[in-house]
Design an enzyme around this catalytic site. Structure first.
Site, PDB file in Angstrom:
ATOM      1  N   ALA A  14     -14.937   0.883 -48.545  1.00 54.67           N
ATOM      2  CA  ALA A  14     -15.399  -0.304 -47.814  1.00 54.67           C
ATOM      3  C   ALA A  14     -14.224  -1.207 -47.444  1.00 54.67           C
ATOM      4  CB  ALA A  14     -16.407  -1.065 -48.663  1.00 54.67           C
ATOM      5  N   ASN A  22       0.413   6.380 -53.376  1.00 50.58           N
ATOM      6  CA  ASN A  22       1.553   5.699 -53.966  1.00 50.58           C
ATOM      7  C   ASN A  22       2.320   6.763 -54.770  1.00 50.58           C
ATOM      8  OD1 ASN A  22       0.271   5.978 -56.470  1.00 50.58           O
ATOM      9  ND2 ASN A  22      -0.558   3.894 -56.440  1.00 50.58           N
ATOM     10  N   LEU A  46       5.110   1.950 -51.424  1.00 58.19           N
ATOM     11  CA  LEU A  46       6.006   1.548 -52.520  1.00 58.19           C
ATOM     12  C   LEU A  46       5.813   0.084 -52.890  1.00 58.19           C
ATOM     13  CD1 LEU A  46       9.200   3.247 -50.985  1.00 58.19           C
ATOM     14  CD2 LEU A  46       7.762   4.188 -52.797  1.00 58.19           C
ATOM     15  N   GLY A  47       4.604  -0.460 -52.686  1.00 55.05           N
ATOM     16  CA  GLY A  47       4.340  -1.864 -52.996  1.00 55.05           C
ATOM     17  C   GLY A  47       5.263  -2.766 -52.189  1.00 55.05           C
ATOM     18  N   ASP A  92      -2.473 -11.793 -55.440  1.00 53.84           N
ATOM     19  CA  ASP A  92      -3.469 -10.802 -55.892  1.00 53.84           C
ATOM     20  C   ASP A  92      -3.190  -9.488 -55.152  1.00 53.84           C
ATOM     21  OD1 ASP A  92      -5.737  -9.223 -56.173  1.00 53.84           O
ATOM     22  OD2 ASP A  92      -7.160 -10.838 -55.829  1.00 53.84           O
ATOM     23  N   ALA A 108      -6.429  -4.363 -53.185  1.00 51.50           N
ATOM     24  CA  ALA A 108      -6.729  -3.982 -51.800  1.00 51.50           C
ATOM     25  C   ALA A 108      -5.506  -3.984 -50.875  1.00 51.50           C
ATOM     26  CB  ALA A 108      -7.843  -4.832 -51.199  1.00 51.50           C
ATOM     27  N   ALA A 109      -4.306  -4.195 -51.427  1.00 53.10           N
ATOM     28  CA  ALA A 109      -3.114  -4.155 -50.560  1.00 53.10           C
ATOM     29  C   ALA A 109      -2.963  -2.755 -49.940  1.00 53.10           C
ATOM     30  CB  ALA A 109      -1.869  -4.513 -51.365  1.00 53.10           C
ATOM     31  N   GLY A 110      -3.169  -1.729 -50.774  1.00 53.61           N
ATOM     32  CA  GLY A 110      -3.091  -0.348 -50.263  1.00 53.61           C
ATOM     33  C   GLY A 110      -4.176  -0.083 -49.231  1.00 53.61           C
ATOM     34  N   ASP A 111      -5.355  -0.639 -49.454  1.00 48.87           N
ATOM     35  CA  ASP A 111      -6.464  -0.432 -48.509  1.00 48.87           C
ATOM     36  C   ASP A 111      -6.162  -1.105 -47.169  1.00 48.87           C
ATOM     37  OD1 ASP A 111      -7.836   0.899 -50.534  1.00 48.87           O
ATOM     38  OD2 ASP A 111      -8.708  -0.965 -51.275  1.00 48.87           O
TER      39      ASP A 111
END
Ligand code: RIB
Length: 304
Positions: free
Chosen positions: A43, A185, A217-218, A242, A245-248
């Site tokens: 989602a 990742n 790699l963040g 926070d 959801a950064a990867g999303d």
């Protein structure tokens, strides 16, 4: 944009507690704040793609409970087509228990609920939705058999496949071979392939037939690998609130950029920018950026 972006994946309600530091095993720590946010890797990626300017359809399952209704409504408010999101009787919606420490780093435990019941048979009824899609977006919070069936349908209709192999797990080589863009990742890459060294793992994937691997790699950006090139795309230095959801955000924005015809490295820059904006704000779906925010962020790129 040629066709819609189709997401087959999970839908969760995130129950988030902020705490100074994560507890050790057996330890209780006191948290400071409790909040709920719509989440779930599937989602989140659907909303990220829609906010980045994509036309998005989602296939998934929610439970027959108040969370299910809220989650469906949230997707609709973000212009995600939920015609193929099923409500599952006598089952709870997916829930993620999240702790966030003072640095914004998270731990997540997911109770899959209805997501675990999204079956290959469900997809048979939705085959027409694959036709006309330009990109299929997948993660691993639904059964692997369903992921494999979705890939088979995508191949049948000539749809490009993006797999974000999260949560991490070993994956069969014949499944990896059918993925056009793998976005893990470092940890997910090692578990998916059984190879620890990033460049060896990506080469093994190219050997199988996976044309492009983008290792996130963040804060350090992303490592892009194809049989022709290996490129490190630098990250952005931003204040982290926070990381959920950064990867999303990366995957959703990347998918839209690709669907619009941007080249691989430009699409990774889009994903990178979307991820950087997301970590500066709280929550999963509420933190995902709009298209205008991504373009403005890239225009003011402080790395140049
Ligand atoms: O990727 C972040 C997501 O993982 C959270 O929203 C949570 O629901 C888990 O699925």
């Amino acid at each position: 944009m040629s066709g819609h972006i189709l997401v087959v994946g999970s839908i969760n309600m995130d129950l988030v507690v902020r705490t100074e530091r994560h507890p050790k095993p057996g330890e209780t720590v006191l948290g400071t704040q409790f909040q709920t946010f719509p989440g779930g890797k599937g989602a989140n990626q659907a909303v990220a793609a829609a906010r980045s300017g994509g036309k998005v359809k989602m296939i998934g399952r929610v439970g027959n409970d108040p969370f299910g209704e809220t989650l469906r409504k949230g997707l609709q408010e973000n212009q995600v087509d939920t015609t193929c999101v099923l409500t599952t009787p006598d089952t709870s919606s997916g829930v993620a228990l999240i702790t966030l420490d003072a640095q914004g780093q998270n731990t997540i435990v997911v109770a899959s609920g209805a997501n675990a019941l999204l079956s290959p048979q469900d997809l048979r009824d939705f085959a027409p939705v694959f036709e006309g899609a330009s990109i299929l977006l997948l993660q691993l919070e639904i059964p692997l058999a369903t992921v494999a069936r979705a890939i088979a349908l995508a191949k049948l209709y000539g749809v490009r496949v993006i797999l974000n192999p999260a949560p991490a797990q070993p994956l069969p080589p014949n499944l990896l071979a059918q993925v056009d863009y793998l976005i893990p990742n470092q940890y997910e890459l090692a578990l998916a392939t059984g190879i620890e060294v990033v460049s060896l793992a990506t080469d093994a994937l190219h050997g199988l037939g996976t044309p492009a691997v983008i290792v996130t790699l963040g804060g350090n950006g992303a490592f892009v690998s194809t049989p022709e090139q290996k490129v490190h795309i630098q990250g952005h230095t931003v204040p982290v609130v926070d990381t959920v959801a950064a990867g999303d955000a990366f995957v959703g924005a990347f998918a839209v950029a690709l669907a619009e015809g941007k080249d691989l490295l430009e699409a990774v820059e889009w994903g990178n920018a979307a991820g950087a904006i997301t970590v500066m704000r709280p929550g999963a779906q509420p933190s995902l950026p709009l298209r205008e925010e991504i373009t403005a962020f890239l225009q003011n790129d402080r790395r140049k």
